[in-house]
Every structure is written in C-alpha cells, then in structure tokens.
Design a protein around this motif. Sequence first.
Motif, PDB file in Angstrom:
ATOM      1  N   LEU A 164       0.863  -1.178   0.000  1.00 39.40           N
ATOM      2  CA  LEU A 164       0.000   0.000   0.000  1.00 39.40           C
ATOM      3  C   LEU A 164       0.897   1.224   0.000  1.00 39.40           C
ATOM      4  N   ILE A 165       0.631   2.155  -0.901  1.00 35.84           N
ATOM      5  CA  ILE A 165       1.414   3.378  -0.937  1.00 35.84           C
ATOM      6  C   ILE A 165       0.469   4.569  -1.036  1.00 35.84           C
ATOM      7  N   THR A 166       0.898   5.689  -0.529  1.00 30.15           N
ATOM      8  CA  THR A 166       0.133   6.916  -0.690  1.00 30.15           C
ATOM      9  C   THR A 166       0.501   7.518  -2.054  1.00 30.15           C
ATOM     10  N   PRO A 167      -0.370   8.362  -2.613  1.00 29.72           N
ATOM     11  CA  PRO A 167      -0.054   8.952  -3.921  1.00 29.72           C
ATOM     12  C   PRO A 167       1.266   9.725  -3.938  1.00 29.72           C
ATOM     13  N   GLN A 168       1.666  10.308  -2.824  1.00 33.77           N
ATOM     14  CA  GLN A 168       2.931  11.041  -2.758  1.00 33.77           C
ATOM     15  C   GLN A 168       4.131  10.121  -2.961  1.00 33.77           C
ATOM     16  N   CYS A 169       3.952   8.831  -2.737  1.00 34.91           N
ATOM     17  CA  CYS A 169       5.055   7.869  -2.805  1.00 34.91           C
ATOM     18  C   CYS A 169       5.123   7.116  -4.131  1.00 34.91           C
ATOM     19  N   ARG A 170       4.331   7.510  -5.104  1.00 34.96           N
ATOM     20  CA  ARG A 170       4.380   6.821  -6.407  1.00 34.96           C
ATOM     21  C   ARG A 170       5.780   6.842  -7.004  1.00 34.96           C
ATOM     22  N   GLY A 171       6.512   7.891  -6.755  1.00 39.96           N
ATOM     23  CA  GLY A 171       7.874   7.994  -7.269  1.00 39.96           C
ATOM     24  C   GLY A 171       8.830   6.980  -6.659  1.00 39.96           C
ATOM     25  N   LEU A 172       8.442   6.355  -5.547  1.00 40.03           N
ATOM     26  CA  LEU A 172       9.295   5.351  -4.899  1.00 40.03           C
ATOM     27  C   LEU A 172       9.076   3.947  -5.466  1.00 40.03           C
ATOM     28  N   LEU A 173       8.077   3.784  -6.330  1.00 42.17           N
ATOM     29  CA  LEU A 173       7.787   2.445  -6.863  1.00 42.17           C
ATOM     30  C   LEU A 173       8.963   1.812  -7.610  1.00 42.17           C
ATOM     31  N   PRO A 174       9.710   2.540  -8.445  1.00 47.73           N
ATOM     32  CA  PRO A 174      10.861   1.878  -9.087  1.00 47.73           C
ATOM     33  C   PRO A 174      11.863   1.324  -8.076  1.00 47.73           C
ATOM     34  N   GLU A 175      12.069   2.040  -6.986  1.00 48.19           N
ATOM     35  CA  GLU A 175      12.988   1.563  -5.951  1.00 48.19           C
ATOM     36  C   GLU A 175      12.390   0.369  -5.199  1.00 48.19           C
ATOM     37  N   LEU A 176      11.071   0.393  -4.988  1.00 43.35           N
ATOM     38  CA  LEU A 176      10.412  -0.715  -4.302  1.00 43.35           C
ATOM     39  C   LEU A 176      10.400  -1.984  -5.150  1.00 43.35           C
ATOM     40  N   THR A 177      10.400  -1.835  -6.485  1.00 42.98           N
ATOM     41  CA  THR A 177      10.441  -3.030  -7.332  1.00 42.98           C
ATOM     42  C   THR A 177      11.752  -3.778  -7.178  1.00 42.98           C
ATOM     43  N   LYS A 178      12.790  -3.096  -6.724  1.00 45.76           N
ATOM     44  CA  LYS A 178      14.077  -3.751  -6.492  1.00 45.76           C
ATOM     45  C   LYS A 178      14.124  -4.435  -5.131  1.00 45.76           C
ATOM     46  N   THR A 179      13.283  -3.983  -4.198  1.00 45.89           N
ATOM     47  CA  THR A 179      13.315  -4.479  -2.829  1.00 45.89           C
ATOM     48  C   THR A 179      12.352  -5.637  -2.605  1.00 45.89           C
ATOM     49  N   LEU A 180      11.158  -5.546  -3.174  1.00 48.57           N
ATOM     50  CA  LEU A 180      10.116  -6.548  -2.943  1.00 48.57           C
ATOM     51  C   LEU A 180      10.032  -7.514  -4.119  1.00 48.57           C
ATOM     52  N   ARG A 181       9.380  -8.623  -3.896  1.00 48.65           N
ATOM     53  CA  ARG A 181       9.278  -9.616  -4.964  1.00 48.65           C
ATOM     54  C   ARG A 181       8.307  -9.139  -6.056  1.00 48.65           C
ATOM     55  N   PRO A 182       8.498  -9.565  -7.285  1.00 49.92           N
ATOM     56  CA  PRO A 182       7.693  -9.071  -8.409  1.00 49.92           C
ATOM     57  C   PRO A 182       6.205  -9.388  -8.316  1.00 49.92           C
ATOM     58  N   SER A 183       5.815 -10.432  -7.605  1.00 52.93           N
ATOM     59  CA  SER A 183       4.394 -10.793  -7.525  1.00 52.93           C
ATOM     60  C   SER A 183       3.639 -10.042  -6.436  1.00 52.93           C
ATOM     61  N   CYS A 184       4.291  -9.116  -5.758  1.00 56.35           N
ATOM     62  CA  CYS A 184       3.649  -8.314  -4.720  1.00 56.35           C
ATOM     63  C   CYS A 184       2.605  -7.404  -5.367  1.00 56.35           C
ATOM     64  N   LYS A 185       1.366  -7.430  -4.866  1.00 51.62           N
ATOM     65  CA  LYS A 185       0.271  -6.640  -5.411  1.00 51.62           C
ATOM     66  C   LYS A 185       0.357  -5.208  -4.874  1.00 51.62           C
ATOM     67  N   VAL A 186       0.017  -4.218  -5.726  1.00 52.39           N
ATOM     68  CA  VAL A 186       0.181  -2.808  -5.388  1.00 52.39           C
ATOM     69  C   VAL A 186      -1.167  -2.099  -5.365  1.00 52.39           C
ATOM     70  N   CYS A 187      -1.364  -1.248  -4.343  1.00 50.93           N
ATOM     71  CA  CYS A 187      -2.559  -0.402  -4.236  1.00 50.93           C
ATOM     72  C   CYS A 187      -2.170   0.965  -3.715  1.00 50.93           C
ATOM     73  N   LEU A 188      -2.904   1.967  -4.149  1.00 48.82           N
ATOM     74  CA  LEU A 188      -2.791   3.298  -3.559  1.00 48.82           C
ATOM     75  C   LEU A 188      -3.783   3.390  -2.414  1.00 48.82           C
ATOM     76  N   THR A 189      -3.524   4.260  -1.471  1.00 47.88           N
ATOM     77  CA  THR A 189      -4.472   4.522  -0.404  1.00 47.88           C
ATOM     78  C   THR A 189      -4.312   5.963   0.044  1.00 47.88           C
ATOM     79  N   GLU A 190      -5.391   6.547   0.453  1.00 50.98           N
ATOM     80  CA  GLU A 190      -5.374   7.917   0.964  1.00 50.98           C
ATOM     81  C   GLU A 190      -5.253   7.854   2.482  1.00 50.98           C
ATOM     82  N   GLY A 191      -4.248   8.490   3.027  1.00 47.46           N
ATOM     83  CA  GLY A 191      -4.090   8.534   4.477  1.00 47.46           C
ATOM     84  C   GLY A 191      -3.697   7.194   5.063  1.00 47.46           C
TER      85      GLY A 191
END
Length: 156
Positions: free
Chosen positions: A84-111
């Motif tokens: 789960l990531i906040t919209p402000q953290c969308r820019g961190l997704l490329p870095e997170l793809t290196k840290t977490l496994r590729p099959s990890c499901k992604v969602c945005l959340t407010e607050g």
Amino acid sequence: MKYWAWYIGAVALVAVLGWMPFAGTDVARLQPVELIFVSQEENRVQVETDTGDSGRGQTLELALEDLYTGTPGEIFLETAEYLLITPQCRGLLPELTKTLRPSCKVCLTEGAADLEEAAAYLSVHEPRLTLQDYRTGDENIPLLITEGDRAYLVPQ
C-alpha cells in the motif's frame, strides 16, 4: 594410492567443516510480513508492516534500514503479498520493485489505514496490479478506500 588420497581429502574436508562455526537463523526470530505500507510526511518516508513494525528516514533506503534495525528479530519482507502506498510515494515504486518480490500486489491509499484489516480485505479482494506489471509499464494502480469498517477497491 590414488583412492587413499581422495579418502584422506574427504575426511579432512568433513573435519574442517565440522569445526567451522556456522551461524544459522533461528526460525522463531523471523517475522514474515504480508502487507507493507509506505507513506511520506514532510520529506520523511515511513514504512510500516502488518506485524506492527515501522521505520522512518529521509529516503526509502534509510526508512528500510531503520525498519530492519528497529525490529526485534529478523523482519522478512520477501513474504510481502501487498504493498500500500500513498499517492505522494508513487515515485518510490521503481525503488520498491528492487526491494520486494515481483508478484507483490500494489494499491494506492489515501491517508493511514488499519494494516491488519487492509491485509484481510486484500486477501479476499486481490488487486490485479503486481510490481512486475508496474515494471513492464502498467501504471493503473487501484485505489483502496477505507471508510469506517468498510473498504473497497476503485480501479484507476
């Protein structure tokens, strides 16, 4: 003569390996994670897990380092099913793809969200977008909305 040399070498190898101290990992100290929540407040990245552990730092790398050092036992992020990531953290997704496994499901959340309830909801209503999908160019990240006791996914 040739066989004796192999035999002596094998015995020596077993003896050396038997004397070498190998540090194993106590399974009871492992803390497997199902859900990771990444948010950003005032130039500080915060990483929380459904196990109740968290880390903060100026960058994602520092926040993860704080998470690893501040967790009693050994946190095991390789088991994370949901991110789960906040919209402000969308820019961190490329870095997170290196840290977490590729099959990890992604969602945005407010607050902030109740991570245990979010994990339970997402295990029943799985989002389709994985980190692998994001890496290959699909950027339609679903939004997880929680209102009181209700939660639902909204496609973007």
